[in-house]
Design an enzyme around this catalytic site. Structure first.
Site, PDB file in Angstrom:
ATOM      1  N   ALA A  64      95.128 -55.301   1.402  1.00 28.35           N
ATOM      2  CA  ALA A  64      94.600 -54.554   2.537  1.00 28.35           C
ATOM      3  C   ALA A  64      95.120 -55.209   3.808  1.00 28.35           C
ATOM      4  O   ALA A  64      95.423 -56.411   3.819  1.00 28.35           O
ATOM      5  CB  ALA A  64      93.085 -54.580   2.508  1.00 28.35           C
ATOM      6  N   GLY A 109      94.597 -55.611  -2.568  1.00 26.85           N
ATOM      7  CA  GLY A 109      94.687 -54.167  -2.779  1.00 26.85           C
ATOM      8  C   GLY A 109      95.988 -53.740  -3.439  1.00 26.85           C
ATOM      9  O   GLY A 109      96.049 -52.680  -4.083  1.00 26.85           O
ATOM     10  N   GLU A 112      95.375 -54.285  -7.008  1.00 29.45           N
ATOM     11  CA  GLU A 112      94.405 -53.261  -7.421  1.00 29.45           C
ATOM     12  C   GLU A 112      95.055 -51.881  -7.557  1.00 29.45           C
ATOM     13  O   GLU A 112      94.732 -51.127  -8.472  1.00 29.45           O
ATOM     14  CB  GLU A 112      93.246 -53.207  -6.401  1.00 29.45           C
ATOM     15  CG  GLU A 112      92.382 -54.458  -6.470  1.00 29.45           C
ATOM     16  CD  GLU A 112      91.409 -54.551  -5.294  1.00 29.45           C
ATOM     17  OE1 GLU A 112      91.879 -54.624  -4.133  1.00 29.45           O
ATOM     18  OE2 GLU A 112      90.198 -54.548  -5.530  1.00 29.45           O
ATOM     19  N   GLU A 132      91.271 -62.434  -2.308  1.00 32.01           N
ATOM     20  CA  GLU A 132      90.217 -62.064  -1.350  1.00 32.01           C
ATOM     21  C   GLU A 132      89.246 -63.201  -1.057  1.00 32.01           C
ATOM     22  O   GLU A 132      88.806 -63.377   0.081  1.00 32.01           O
ATOM     23  CB  GLU A 132      89.429 -60.847  -1.854  1.00 32.01           C
ATOM     24  CG  GLU A 132      90.187 -59.534  -1.775  1.00 32.01           C
ATOM     25  CD  GLU A 132      91.027 -59.227  -3.002  1.00 32.01           C
ATOM     26  OE1 GLU A 132      91.294 -60.152  -3.807  1.00 32.01           O
ATOM     27  OE2 GLU A 132      91.424 -58.063  -3.153  1.00 32.01           O
TER      28      GLU A 132
HETATM   29  N1  COA Z   1      97.528 -57.864   6.035  1.00 28.86           N
HETATM   30  C1  COA Z   1      98.141 -57.845   7.248  1.00 28.86           C
HETATM   31  N2  COA Z   1      99.336 -58.422   7.468  1.00 28.86           N
HETATM   32  C2  COA Z   1      99.934 -59.039   6.439  1.00 28.86           C
HETATM   33  C3  COA Z   1      99.355 -59.096   5.171  1.00 28.86           C
HETATM   34  C4  COA Z   1      98.095 -58.468   4.999  1.00 28.86           C
HETATM   35  N3  COA Z   1      97.476 -58.441   3.799  1.00 28.86           N
HETATM   36  N4  COA Z   1     100.175 -59.791   4.339  1.00 28.86           N
HETATM   37  C5  COA Z   1     101.240 -60.142   5.090  1.00 28.86           C
HETATM   38  N5  COA Z   1     101.094 -59.676   6.347  1.00 28.86           N
HETATM   39  C6  COA Z   1     102.025 -59.836   7.479  1.00 28.86           C
HETATM   40  C7  COA Z   1     102.015 -61.251   8.027  1.00 28.86           C
HETATM   41  O1  COA Z   1     100.934 -61.420   8.932  1.00 28.86           O
HETATM   42  C8  COA Z   1     103.369 -61.284   8.705  1.00 28.86           C
HETATM   43  O2  COA Z   1     103.277 -60.565   9.912  1.00 28.86           O
HETATM   44  P1  COA Z   1     103.893 -61.185  11.294  1.00 28.86           P
HETATM   45  O3  COA Z   1     105.354 -61.360  10.985  1.00 28.86           O
HETATM   46  O4  COA Z   1     103.597 -60.143  12.306  1.00 28.86           O
HETATM   47  O5  COA Z   1     103.198 -62.487  11.497  1.00 28.86           O
HETATM   48  C9  COA Z   1     104.239 -60.474   7.762  1.00 28.86           C
HETATM   49  O6  COA Z   1     103.351 -59.666   7.009  1.00 28.86           O
HETATM   50  C10 COA Z   1     105.038 -61.304   6.792  1.00 28.86           C
HETATM   51  O7  COA Z   1     104.154 -62.174   6.107  1.00 28.86           O
HETATM   52  P2  COA Z   1     104.326 -63.760   6.055  1.00 28.86           P
HETATM   53  O8  COA Z   1     102.967 -64.347   5.807  1.00 28.86           O
HETATM   54  O9  COA Z   1     105.062 -64.241   7.243  1.00 28.86           O
HETATM   55  O10 COA Z   1     105.237 -63.891   4.760  1.00 28.86           O
HETATM   56  P3  COA Z   1     105.336 -65.124   3.759  1.00 28.86           P
HETATM   57  O11 COA Z   1     106.472 -64.819   2.856  1.00 28.86           O
HETATM   58  O12 COA Z   1     105.328 -66.416   4.497  1.00 28.86           O
HETATM   59  O13 COA Z   1     103.951 -65.083   2.910  1.00 28.86           O
HETATM   60  C11 COA Z   1     102.227 -64.008   1.616  1.00 28.86           C
HETATM   61  C12 COA Z   1     103.709 -64.031   2.036  1.00 28.86           C
HETATM   62  C13 COA Z   1     102.034 -62.758   0.801  1.00 28.86           C
HETATM   63  C14 COA Z   1     101.918 -65.249   0.755  1.00 28.86           C
HETATM   64  C15 COA Z   1     101.316 -64.019   2.863  1.00 28.86           C
HETATM   65  O14 COA Z   1     101.768 -63.004   3.764  1.00 28.86           O
HETATM   66  C16 COA Z   1      99.871 -63.737   2.574  1.00 28.86           C
HETATM   67  O15 COA Z   1      99.164 -64.614   2.078  1.00 28.86           O
HETATM   68  N6  COA Z   1      99.387 -62.523   2.869  1.00 28.86           N
HETATM   69  C17 COA Z   1      98.004 -62.149   2.712  1.00 28.86           C
HETATM   70  C18 COA Z   1      97.710 -61.812   1.286  1.00 28.86           C
HETATM   71  C19 COA Z   1      96.243 -61.468   1.116  1.00 28.86           C
HETATM   72  O16 COA Z   1      95.355 -62.260   1.342  1.00 28.86           O
HETATM   73  N7  COA Z   1      95.976 -60.244   0.641  1.00 28.86           N
HETATM   74  C20 COA Z   1      94.659 -59.771   0.363  1.00 28.86           C
HETATM   75  C21 COA Z   1      94.067 -59.091   1.526  1.00 28.86           C
HETATM   76  S1  COA Z   1      92.417 -58.535   1.167  1.00 28.86           S
END
Ligand code: COA
Length: 258
Positions: A64, A109, A112, A132
């Site tokens: 999400a 999500g 999911e 989450e």
């Molecule tokens: N919601 C909103 N933005 C997200 C996102 C999410 N779930 N997952 C990634 N992004 C965004 C990041 O904020 C970043 O945006 P920015 O460039 O404007 O700062 C962009 O996507 C790229 O992500 P980044 O974190 O820089 O990539 P990474 O390769 O270093 O890390 C992940 C990848 C997937 C490990 C990391 O993005 C992450 O942990 N995301 C959240 C995952 C999460 O908790 N999902 C469940 C949500 S309920």
């Protein structure tokens, strides 16, 4: 018509691609809305027989959109969860087969939604998880229910409670994905598998999906009755007559979905 996703159709196979690569295809409200429109379109269009769901860039769907979660009230959160659950159920209940082709991060999500598809194929670079709890929330789009049904209670609880990410091989080992491919082969493999399915009777495919879907959550006796009823319904179709007579005549069947 779509701005957060794309929908392309090639010879009866639709590919829905979530297309916000700069946010790793995170599911904001607009994307959820477009996914609903897309799966509705796939269900109703007669030139579509099967669906692939994938993501643009290095992500499948990284969950999400956290920027929309940050200030939600409990009432907002409940309607967000129910809306997503309703949309994801449309993927799960699609009478046309839906394969998730997981090309990268499938988190929260994203995991999911992949679990709401009929089955999952993964690229070697795919990563799965329900992180989450790291945000102080629990899954809201079915993760606490579909994950244990797919991989068992203990493995599901490990993933849900640690929030850890697992790679494609581990996802394969625990039964979360059916097969792992080199990245370039993922979409061709999903397409080939759907073509194998599309060669079969479409009504029979729809009945299999419905029987598994409804049967798994029913008592075995009730589920077996459901199966017998499906078997009976198919006996009234032209496709059953075509399939059986084609076999007996040693020729390939030509199903019409009637
Ligand atoms: N919601 C909103 N933005 C997200 C996102 C999410 N779930 N997952 C990634 N992004 C965004 C990041 O904020 C970043 O945006 P920015 O460039 O404007 O700062 C962009 O996507 C790229 O992500 P980044 O974190 O820089 O990539 P990474 O390769 O270093 O890390 C992940 C990848 C997937 C490990 C990391 O993005 C992450 O942990 N995301 C959240 C995952 C999460 O908790 N999902 C469940 C949500 S309920």
């Amino acid at each position: 018509m779509y701005s957060c996703i794309t929908l392309a159709v090639s010879d009866r196979v639709a590919t829905i691609t979530v297309n916000r690569p700069e946010k790793l295809n995170a599911l904001n409200a607009a994307t959820i809305g477009e996914l609903e429109m897309a799966i509705d379109e796939c269900r109703t269009r007669e030139d579509i027989g099967a669906v692939i769901l994938t993501g643009a860039g290095k992500g499948f769907i990284a969950g999400a959109d956290i920027s929309e979660l940050a200030n939600q009230s409990p009432i907002d959160a409940k309607s967000r969860a129910l809306r997503g659950q309703r949309v994801f159920a449309k993927f799960e209940r699609s009478p046309k087969p839906v394969i998730a082709a997981v090309n990268g991060f499938a988190l929260g999500g994203g995991c999911e939604l992949a679990m709401s598809c009929h089955f999952r194929l993964a690229s070697e670079f795919a990563k799965f998880g329900q992180p989450e709890v790291k945000l102080g929330i629990c899954p809201g789009y079915g993760g606490t229910q579909r994950l244990p049904r797919l991989v068992g209670k203990g493995r599901a609880l490990q993933l849900l409670l640690t929030g850890e990410m697992i790679d494609a091989q581990e996802a394969y080992r625990i039964g979360l994905v059916n097969k792992v491919y080199p990245a370039a082969e993922l979409l061709p493999a999903a397409d080939a598998m759907l073509r194998q399915i599309l060669a079969n009777g479409p009504l029979a495919i729809a009945m299999c999906i419905e029987a598994v879907q409804h049967g798994l959550d029913a008592q075995l006796d009730d589920a077996l009755t459901l199966e017998a009823n499906h078997f009976a319904i198919l006996a009234g179709t032209a496709d059953m007559r075509e399939g059986t007579s084609a076999f007996l005549a040693k020729r390939p069947p030509a199903f019409t979905g009637r």
